[in-house]
Design a protein around this motif. Structure first.
Motif: not given
Length: 505
Positions: A185-191
């Motif tokens: 759902d978020y690709g690399d944009d998980i922090l």
């Protein structure tokens, strides 16, 4: 139960920890410092000093300790330390734009005056430069498939979820598993932002800004965070919120309201209680009740039993397990209330003591001090430290009542708790408020049977409360207040409560 993030006090060069602060990325295992993805030249001594400061952000490290870090096995003058601090400040651009990194505390030493966001990972798991990799998930998470599914679906629908549970329930483990489920759902944009080691609540926003690589001299970068996230699709995990819950609540609510494509997943022992938050309570793993299992096959239907046996095998237990052990294994899980951290700590002792002796030891207080994985945060190294983490955040009245509740071996009601405070000049409303607060902080469980509501300390919580009760020398007095001989006084308390609630005239 955080098993993947290293404690700041641990050796980051051994655990593979990577630190992020401001525009900087510090990789101790590779002895490399980067600014916005570009290498920063540092001498070996200065780099050792920076690593030591980054491992314990906001904490003042004495000059002698820093000298040992930079010059092990050598005796050197303090002027050497001052020389390398000057060089380190220059390399970091300390003082530029009002931003300070290395602060001298006269007479004490130096500290890194900014929050660091740290992840423990192997170098091979690091994605493209400047990106935070997903934290590794456990090989097998037992009995939590339904919970993970609920969290994922709720996040997809409502964007804002708090995993709520007591220390050791496995909140962090689930949060990490959820990030892997949502990678598509978020690709690399998980922090993933670990707030557990943050000592200063006012640094919550700065910690998130650092993780987002927002370089701002502002002491409250909330506006910059919102601007950065407003048009982005991203999942932010805020792990370990309970000790900074007020500041996290304010920031999370603003992100939820003003950044409509950002998902927020929080883990906490206490609800944030803000707009948009959906909570998913996490209790212990399902375990057999007394006398429920006569065979090992029946016991293995329960996730807590499966986890205990798996972890015991992993810890070196090689003996056979048969029907004769079923009752003992089930009893261990029951004593531990199915808490994953407690089960893991107990399982590590089975190879040494066997099933029956481990069960016997659990009846005492040994379970509170058994140590766990070296890579776990300090607050999860033992059950005692996990519970102490919440206990230390209670006020004196809450601590007193929590300790006195240890005299109840099973469920109790409000009037029972009121009997423990006879002579303490507390009203029924105040006592009820304390119980509610203990429930909200995941230190006390609510038991509902039809229309009746009672409370119960989990066995591990009760063992800890007994320690505090004995340490305060209050056990005999607490028991005396609740003894049958005090029945008339208890009746007076109950009548007082009814009158206070306007149920009696």
């Amino acid at each position: 139960m955080t098993l993947m993030s290293a404690s700041p006090a641990s050796d980051s060069r051994a655990t593979g920890t990577i630190y992020f602060f401001g525009p900087f990325r510090l990789v101790p295992t590779e002895r490399r410092l980067e600014r916005d993805g570009h290498p920063v030249t540092l001498g070996s001594r200065a780099l050792d000093i920076l690593i030591a400061l980054a491992e314990r952000p906001g904490e003042v490290l004495g000059k002698s300790e820093l000298l040992r870090k930079g010059w092990p096995d050598l005796t050197v003058d303090e002027s050497n330390l001052r020389f390398h601090i000057v060089g380190l400040r220059k390399a970091l651009g300390d003082g530029t734009g009002g931003r300070r990194y290395i602060v001298n505390v006269p007479g004490r030493g130096y500290c890194l005056a900014t929050a660091t966001q740290h992840v423990a990972t192997m170098p091979s798991q690091t994605s493209q430069l400047g990106r935070q990799p997903l934290l590794p998930v456990l090989d097998r998470i037992v009995g939590r498939d339904a919970a993970i599914h609920d969290i994922v679906q709720t996040l997809r629908t409502h964007r804002f979820v708090t995993i709520l549970g007591a220390g050791g329930a496995g909140k962090t483990t689930l949060a990490i598993a959820v990030t892997h489920q949502l990678a598509g759902d978020y690709g690399d944009d998980i922090l993933f932002v670990d707030l557990g080691d943050l000592a200063d609540p006012t640094l919550v926003a700065s910690t998130l800004a650092t993780a987002l690589a927002i370089d701002t001299p502002s002491s409250d970068p909330t506006a910059e965070i919102i601007d950065d996230l407003r048009e982005r699709r991203r999942l932010i995990v805020l792990d370990g919120c309970e000790h900074v819950v007020d500041e996290v609540a304010k920031l999370a609510e603003q992100i939820y309201l003003q950044a409509p494509q950002v998902g927020i997943l929080a883990t906490s022992r206490e609800r944030l209680r803000v707009e948009g938050e959906r909570t998913i309570p996490l209790s212990g793993l399902a375990h057999p009740s007394l006398g429920e299992c006569r065979t090992l096959e029946e016991a293995m239907r329960f996730p807590a039993v499966c986890m205990l046996i798996e972890r015991a095998r992993a810890a070196g237990y090689v003996g056979t397990i048969g029907d004769a052990d079923a009752g003992c294994v089930a009893g261990i899980c029951r004593t531990l209330d199915g808490l994953p951290l407690a089960i893991e700590l107990a399982a590590s002792r089975v190879a040494e003591y066997g099933w029956s002796e481990t069960a016997r030891l659990l009846e005492g207080r040994h379970r509170l001090i058994w140590s766990g994985r070296r890579t776990a945060p300090a607050r999860h190294q033992t059950l005692q430290s996990a519970i102490e983490w919440s206990y230390d955040r209670l006020d004196p009245i809450q601590k007193m009542i929590f300790a006195r509740l240890a005299i109840f071996s099973g469920p109790f009601q409000l009037t029972d708790a009121m009997s423990l405070t006879l002579g303490d000049d507390l009203t029924a409303t105040e006592i009820a408020g304390v119980l509610q607060s203990l429930v909200e902080k995941s230190l006390l469980a609510v038991v509902r049977d039809g229309q009746a509501t009672s409370y119960r300390l989990l066995d591990t919580m009760r063992a800890f409360a007994c320690l505090k009760l004995d340490a305060g020398g209050d056990r005999q007095a607490a028991a005396g207040r609740h003894a049958p001989a005090e029945g008339r006084a208890l009746g007076d308390v109950a009548l007082s409560w009814l009158w206070e609630k306007r149920l009696l005239s």
